[in-house]
Design a protein around this motif. Structure first.
Motif, mmCIF file in Angstrom:
data_model
loop_
_atom_site.group_PDB
_atom_site.id
_atom_site.type_symbol
_atom_site.label_atom_id
_atom_site.label_comp_id
_atom_site.label_asym_id
_atom_site.label_seq_id
_atom_site.Cartn_x
_atom_site.Cartn_y
_atom_site.Cartn_z
ATOM 1 N N ARG A 12 -9.754 3.383 2.900
ATOM 2 C CA ARG A 12 -8.780 4.077 2.039
ATOM 3 C C ARG A 12 -7.372 3.945 2.618
ATOM 4 N NH1 ARG A 12 -12.768 7.884 2.458
ATOM 5 N NH2 ARG A 12 -11.457 9.247 3.728
ATOM 6 N N TYR A 13 -7.258 4.123 3.931
ATOM 7 C CA TYR A 13 -5.964 4.028 4.600
ATOM 8 C C TYR A 13 -5.362 2.632 4.401
ATOM 9 C CZ TYR A 13 -2.490 3.721 8.305
ATOM 10 O OH TYR A 13 -1.322 3.514 9.003
ATOM 11 N N GLN A 14 -6.150 1.603 4.647
ATOM 12 C CA GLN A 14 -5.666 0.230 4.498
ATOM 13 C C GLN A 14 -5.246 -0.044 3.057
ATOM 14 O OE1 GLN A 14 -4.960 -1.876 6.935
ATOM 15 N NE2 GLN A 14 -5.716 -0.393 8.421
ATOM 16 N N GLU A 15 -6.049 0.392 2.107
ATOM 17 C CA GLU A 15 -5.743 0.154 0.686
ATOM 18 C C GLU A 15 -4.467 0.880 0.264
ATOM 19 O OE1 GLU A 15 -7.497 1.316 -3.718
ATOM 20 O OE2 GLU A 15 -8.861 1.363 -2.005
ATOM 21 N N ARG A 16 -4.318 2.124 0.687
ATOM 22 C CA ARG A 16 -3.198 2.944 0.208
ATOM 23 C C ARG A 16 -1.897 2.701 0.964
ATOM 24 N NH1 ARG A 16 -7.332 7.622 -0.872
ATOM 25 N NH2 ARG A 16 -8.087 6.856 -2.873
ATOM 26 N N THR A 17 -1.970 1.994 2.079
ATOM 27 C CA THR A 17 -0.723 1.659 2.785
ATOM 28 C C THR A 17 -0.314 0.206 2.563
ATOM 29 O OG1 THR A 17 -1.920 1.137 4.832
ATOM 30 C CG2 THR A 17 -1.057 3.390 4.600
ATOM 31 N N GLN A 18 -1.123 -0.519 1.858
ATOM 32 C CA GLN A 18 -0.867 -1.949 1.642
ATOM 33 C C GLN A 18 0.506 -2.193 1.008
ATOM 34 O OE1 GLN A 18 -3.860 -3.770 -0.772
ATOM 35 N NE2 GLN A 18 -3.082 -5.832 -0.461
ATOM 36 N N ASN A 19 0.871 -1.420 0.005
ATOM 37 C CA ASN A 19 2.133 -1.636 -0.713
ATOM 38 C C ASN A 19 3.378 -1.307 0.103
ATOM 39 O OD1 ASN A 19 0.741 -2.443 -2.984
ATOM 40 N ND2 ASN A 19 0.815 -0.434 -3.950
ATOM 41 N N ILE A 20 3.209 -0.535 1.179
ATOM 42 C CA ILE A 20 4.387 -0.127 1.957
ATOM 43 C C ILE A 20 4.387 -0.699 3.375
ATOM 44 C CG2 ILE A 20 4.931 1.957 0.639
ATOM 45 C CD1 ILE A 20 3.426 3.570 2.792
ATOM 46 N N GLN A 21 3.540 -1.658 3.642
ATOM 47 C CA GLN A 21 3.472 -2.235 4.994
ATOM 48 C C GLN A 21 4.808 -2.854 5.418
ATOM 49 O OE1 GLN A 21 1.431 -2.082 7.617
ATOM 50 N NE2 GLN A 21 0.319 -0.584 6.384
ATOM 51 N N LYS A 22 5.486 -3.558 4.527
ATOM 52 C CA LYS A 22 6.782 -4.152 4.891
ATOM 53 C C LYS A 22 7.797 -3.060 5.220
ATOM 54 C CE LYS A 22 6.353 -8.521 2.458
ATOM 55 N NZ LYS A 22 6.842 -9.380 1.388
ATOM 56 N N PHE A 23 7.796 -1.986 4.434
ATOM 57 C CA PHE A 23 8.674 -0.836 4.664
ATOM 58 C C PHE A 23 8.399 -0.241 6.043
ATOM 59 C CE2 PHE A 23 9.188 3.824 4.314
ATOM 60 C CZ PHE A 23 10.517 3.910 3.958
ATOM 61 N N ILE A 24 7.122 -0.023 6.361
ATOM 62 C CA ILE A 24 6.715 0.565 7.638
ATOM 63 C C ILE A 24 7.117 -0.339 8.801
ATOM 64 C CG2 ILE A 24 4.678 1.162 9.021
ATOM 65 C CD1 ILE A 24 3.363 2.076 6.316
ATOM 66 N N GLN A 25 6.865 -1.627 8.651
ATOM 67 C CA GLN A 25 7.181 -2.580 9.716
ATOM 68 C C GLN A 25 8.688 -2.732 9.913
ATOM 69 O OE1 GLN A 25 4.997 -6.017 8.416
ATOM 70 N NE2 GLN A 25 3.028 -5.156 9.076
ATOM 71 N N LYS A 26 9.422 -2.810 8.812
ATOM 72 C CA LYS A 26 10.877 -2.988 8.891
ATOM 73 C C LYS A 26 11.541 -1.807 9.608
ATOM 74 C CE LYS A 26 14.003 -5.458 6.201
ATOM 75 N NZ LYS A 26 14.141 -6.219 5.021
ATOM 76 N N LEU A 27 11.012 -0.604 9.374
ATOM 77 C CA LEU A 27 11.576 0.594 10.000
ATOM 78 C C LEU A 27 10.920 0.898 11.347
ATOM 79 C CD1 LEU A 27 11.980 2.775 6.818
ATOM 80 C CD2 LEU A 27 13.776 1.653 8.131
ATOM 81 N N ASN A 28 9.964 0.043 11.727
ATOM 82 C CA ASN A 28 9.287 0.194 13.011
ATOM 83 C C ASN A 28 8.650 1.578 13.175
ATOM 84 O OD1 ASN A 28 8.410 -0.971 15.387
ATOM 85 N ND2 ASN A 28 10.205 -0.287 16.553
ATOM 86 N N ILE A 29 7.978 2.037 12.140
ATOM 87 C CA ILE A 29 7.305 3.339 12.170
ATOM 88 C C ILE A 29 5.937 3.128 12.821
ATOM 89 C CG2 ILE A 29 6.427 5.259 10.799
ATOM 90 C CD1 ILE A 29 8.476 4.378 8.609
ATOM 91 N N PRO A 30 5.651 3.862 13.887
ATOM 92 C CA PRO A 30 4.358 3.695 14.561
ATOM 93 C C PRO A 30 3.178 3.999 13.631
ATOM 94 C CG PRO A 30 5.859 5.000 15.909
ATOM 95 C CD PRO A 30 6.499 4.845 14.560
ATOM 96 N N ASP A 31 2.135 3.180 13.747
ATOM 97 C CA ASP A 31 0.942 3.343 12.921
ATOM 98 C C ASP A 31 0.348 4.746 13.072
ATOM 99 O OD1 ASP A 31 -1.112 2.146 11.123
ATOM 100 O OD2 ASP A 31 -2.424 2.588 12.848
ATOM 101 N N LYS A 32 0.381 5.303 14.285
ATOM 102 C CA LYS A 32 -0.191 6.642 14.503
ATOM 103 C C LYS A 32 0.544 7.690 13.656
ATOM 104 C CE LYS A 32 2.348 7.769 18.773
ATOM 105 N NZ LYS A 32 3.174 8.851 18.356
ATOM 106 N N ASP A 33 1.842 7.514 13.444
ATOM 107 C CA ASP A 33 2.615 8.451 12.622
ATOM 108 C C ASP A 33 2.261 8.305 11.140
ATOM 109 O OD1 ASP A 33 3.840 9.398 14.919
ATOM 110 O OD2 ASP A 33 5.647 8.182 14.648
#
Length: 193
Positions: A12-33
């Motif tokens: 579920r986590y992988q599916e629901r974060t798929q669309n925002i992975q570039k956003f998360i990576q670009k802002l360097n947001i830790p996966d644990k957060d």
């Protein structure tokens, strides 16, 4: 094999974060957060449908329902289905929580500027004032006591007074500069936001 249900969470986590992975990576947001926010999202999503409805949103944040609160919810909700997917929830929460003071002032201005014209009209001030006050324009909101009792003011009259104070050049529209200048004098203007 892992713990019961742990594989389901990961999928579920992988599916629901798929669309925002570039956003998360670009802002360097830790996966644990991101995972912490996702776990909270799943707790809010009481029916387990993968989306948060407005009732779940209000319940989670212990908000009293108001039309103003509904508009705040709908600002986060961009898909048009009146529900927050995790991507909308995460980006909206991130934007709100990382806003500078000027960003919050802009957010409040945009709440008033319903037609997105870049300025706030008298009608927009009245409309938002009613939303925040939770009363229609024909309901009185109290009276001032001086030596002599004055007539009760309607929310429309109170909104007009607010408009007149913010519209420093008197052109009938409030620009962002006027709004920002007024907010510096009266910071409680941002309280509902």
């Amino acid at each position: 094999m892992g713990l019961c249900g742990s594989g389901g969470f990961e999928a579920r986590y992988q599916e629901r974060t798929q669309n925002i992975q570039k956003f998360i990576q670009k802002l360097n947001i830790p996966d644990k957060d991101v995972r912490k926010v996702y776990k909270k999202f799943e707790k809010i999503d009481l029916d387990g449908g993968g989306e948060v409805g407005i009732d779940e949103f209000f319940d989670c944040f212990h908000l009293t329902w108001s039309t103003f609160g509904e508009r705040v919810f709908l600002i986060m909700e961009v898909s048009g289905d009146h529900k927050l997917g995790f991507d909308e929830f995460f980006v909206g929460l991130f934007n709100y929580c990382t806003c500078t003071h000027k960003g919050l002032v802009r957010f409040a201005f945009d709440m008033f500027d319903v037609d997105h014209s870049g300025s706030i009209s008298r009608a927009e001030v009245r409309q938002l004032y009613r939303l925040v006050k939770g009363k229609s324009s024909n309901v009185t909101t109290g009276q001032l006591r001086v030596k002599k009792k004055k007539a009760r003011k309607t929310t429309a009259q109170e909104a007009d007074e607010l408009m007149n104070k913010m519209d420093s050049d008197g052109d009938g529209e409030i620009t962002f500069a006027e709004f920002e200048k007024f907010e510096k004098k009266m910071s409680s203007l941002l309280y509902p936001a």
